[in-house]
Design a protein around this motif. Structure first.
Motif, PDB file in Angstrom:
ATOM      1  N   CYS A   1     -31.395  76.632  25.610  1.00 56.48           N
ATOM      2  CA  CYS A   1     -32.643  76.126  25.002  1.00 56.48           C
ATOM      3  C   CYS A   1     -32.870  76.746  23.621  1.00 56.48           C
ATOM      4  N   CYS A   2     -32.656  78.064  23.517  1.00 55.18           N
ATOM      5  CA  CYS A   2     -32.950  78.749  22.248  1.00 55.18           C
ATOM      6  C   CYS A   2     -32.009  78.301  21.138  1.00 55.18           C
TER       7      CYS A   2
ATOM      8  N   LEU B   1     -37.285  87.201  22.266  1.00 58.19           N
ATOM      9  CA  LEU B   1     -36.095  87.051  21.405  1.00 58.19           C
ATOM     10  C   LEU B   1     -36.328  87.563  19.993  1.00 58.19           C
ATOM     11  N   VAL B   2     -37.526  87.321  19.464  1.00 61.20           N
ATOM     12  CA  VAL B   2     -37.779  87.750  18.077  1.00 61.20           C
ATOM     13  C   VAL B   2     -37.777  89.279  18.004  1.00 61.20           C
ATOM     14  N   ASP B   3     -38.332  89.942  19.028  1.00 59.80           N
ATOM     15  CA  ASP B   3     -38.305  91.419  19.068  1.00 59.80           C
ATOM     16  C   ASP B   3     -36.861  91.907  19.158  1.00 59.80           C
ATOM     17  N   SER B   4     -36.052  91.205  19.978  1.00 59.13           N
ATOM     18  CA  SER B   4     -34.647  91.612  20.126  1.00 59.13           C
ATOM     19  C   SER B   4     -33.917  91.479  18.807  1.00 59.13           C
TER      20      SER B   4
ATOM     21  N   GLU C   1     -18.431  82.226  24.585  1.00 54.88           N
ATOM     22  CA  GLU C   1     -17.561  82.879  23.593  1.00 54.88           C
ATOM     23  C   GLU C   1     -18.360  83.920  22.808  1.00 54.88           C
ATOM     24  N   ASP C   2     -19.621  83.597  22.493  1.00 57.49           N
ATOM     25  CA  ASP C   2     -20.443  84.550  21.742  1.00 57.49           C
ATOM     26  C   ASP C   2     -20.781  85.781  22.589  1.00 57.49           C
TER      27      ASP C   2
ATOM     28  N   GLY D   1     -26.567  83.268  17.249  1.00 58.97           N
ATOM     29  CA  GLY D   1     -27.715  82.735  17.983  1.00 58.97           C
ATOM     30  C   GLY D   1     -28.514  83.794  18.719  1.00 58.97           C
ATOM     31  N   PRO D   2     -29.748  83.434  19.075  1.00 61.73           N
ATOM     32  CA  PRO D   2     -30.676  84.408  19.643  1.00 61.73           C
ATOM     33  C   PRO D   2     -30.290  84.963  21.009  1.00 61.73           C
ATOM     34  N   ALA D   3     -29.665  84.158  21.866  1.00 60.57           N
ATOM     35  CA  ALA D   3     -29.371  84.647  23.227  1.00 60.57           C
ATOM     36  C   ALA D   3     -28.384  85.815  23.173  1.00 60.57           C
ATOM     37  N   ALA D   4     -27.302  85.655  22.404  1.00 55.51           N
ATOM     38  CA  ALA D   4     -26.293  86.721  22.333  1.00 55.51           C
ATOM     39  C   ALA D   4     -26.866  87.956  21.630  1.00 55.51           C
ATOM     40  N   LEU D   5     -27.709  87.748  20.613  1.00 55.22           N
ATOM     41  CA  LEU D   5     -28.312  88.910  19.928  1.00 55.22           C
ATOM     42  C   LEU D   5     -29.184  89.700  20.897  1.00 55.22           C
TER      43      LEU D   5
END
Ligand code: SF4
Ligand code: SF4
Ligand code: FES
Length: 256
Positions: free
Chosen positions: A166-167, A234-237, A124-125, A182-186
């Motif tokens: 996992c994230c 992920l943190v860079d994204s 959904e995200d 959450g980090p994956a969608a970002l």
């Protein structure tokens, strides 16, 4: 090599959504190159608990068996990871202290049954952030804009996401009561905003993560990047999407 070795698995079970969970232990015969999925398959073939009682077979998900689909993600000995790449001999070395391997479903998603969870919130995200390149109709559109080598090198690591969860499991900002994307969608916002055709809708993607539950809710704990099996930055994204969202917000104010 001890061919008579047995492996003990202690599994957190749940018979259905919203039901009470309980623990059950199983003994399975060891074989070379065994992973957590092959141990679960042995239980499925002979669903008898360590107590000797015949029980319902344990339920789990898997598809690719090569850490590409993400469907087998679960908590193995307290660490969220893919069961298909969790090798038994790495977890309990043959010459090490004999102990049970503990398997639990992820906690940030509703349990469907035993080790199967419902990861719909992630999909959904992906819809919420428009994680795709828009196509205007199905007729021949001709060649799209060329993607530079530099752009490809930035995009490729981000494209490896398998929506495993996992994230989200590791992120303290993600919970049943939070709408944090959450980090994956970002990271997918960054991926599709980098794409030469996808960037045509960069503004819409940024808008989707600028309000409640958006990029500002990241607490920057960086747990996500530690657990990502695909080593996605992920943190860079999140930082890149945060910068772009801030620029867009200021531009909006300036232009009224
Ligand atoms: S850095 Fe942000 S997204 Fe990653 S775990 Fe921390 S709060 Fe969650
Ligand atoms: S970013 Fe990494 S941990 Fe998160 S869903 Fe994608 S592959 Fe899994
Ligand atoms: S079965 Fe696909 S990642 Fe494990």
């Amino acid at each position: 090599m001890d061919r008579d070795r047995t492996i003990e698995l202690k599994i957190k079970r749940q018979d259905g959504p919203g039901q009470k969970s309980y623990w059950q232990s199983f003994q399975v015969a060891w074989h070379p190159a065994m992973n957590v999925i092959s141990a679960l398959m042995a239980i499925q073939r002979n669903p008898v608990a360590a107590s000797g009682a015949a029980v319902a077979p344990v339920v789990w998900e898997c598809a690719c068996l090569e850490e590409v689909c993400g469907s087998c993600t679960m908590i193995v000995d307290g660490r969220v990871r893919q069961a298909c790449s969790a090798m038994i001999d790495h977890i309990v070395p043959p010459d090490g202290h004999k102990r049970a391997i503990v398997l639990e479903p992820m906690t940030k998603f509703p349990v469907v049954r035993d080790l199967v969870v419902d990861r719909s919130r992630m999909f959904e995200d992906l819809k919420r952030v428009r994680a795709w390149v828009h196509l205007d109709g199905s007729h021949a559109l001709g060649a799209g804009p060329r993607q530079s080598q530099d752009n490809q090198e930035q995009a490729y690591p981000l494209s490896r996401c398998m929506t495993c969860g996992c994230c989200l499991e590791a992120c303290p900002q993600v919970s049943a009561s939070s709408s944090f994307v959450g980090p994956a969608a970002l990271s997918q916002v960054r991926l599709f905003n980098l794409h030469p055709s996808g960037k045509m809708h960069a503004g819409e993607r940024l808008d989707s993560v600028m309000g409640a539950g958006g990029v500002e809710e990241c607490g920057k704990a960086q747990n996500c990047v530690e657990v990502c099996p695909k080593e996605i930055p992920l943190v860079d994204s999140i930082a890149a999407v945060g910068r772009d969202a801030t620029k867009r917000m200021f531009l909006g104010w300036l232009l009224g």
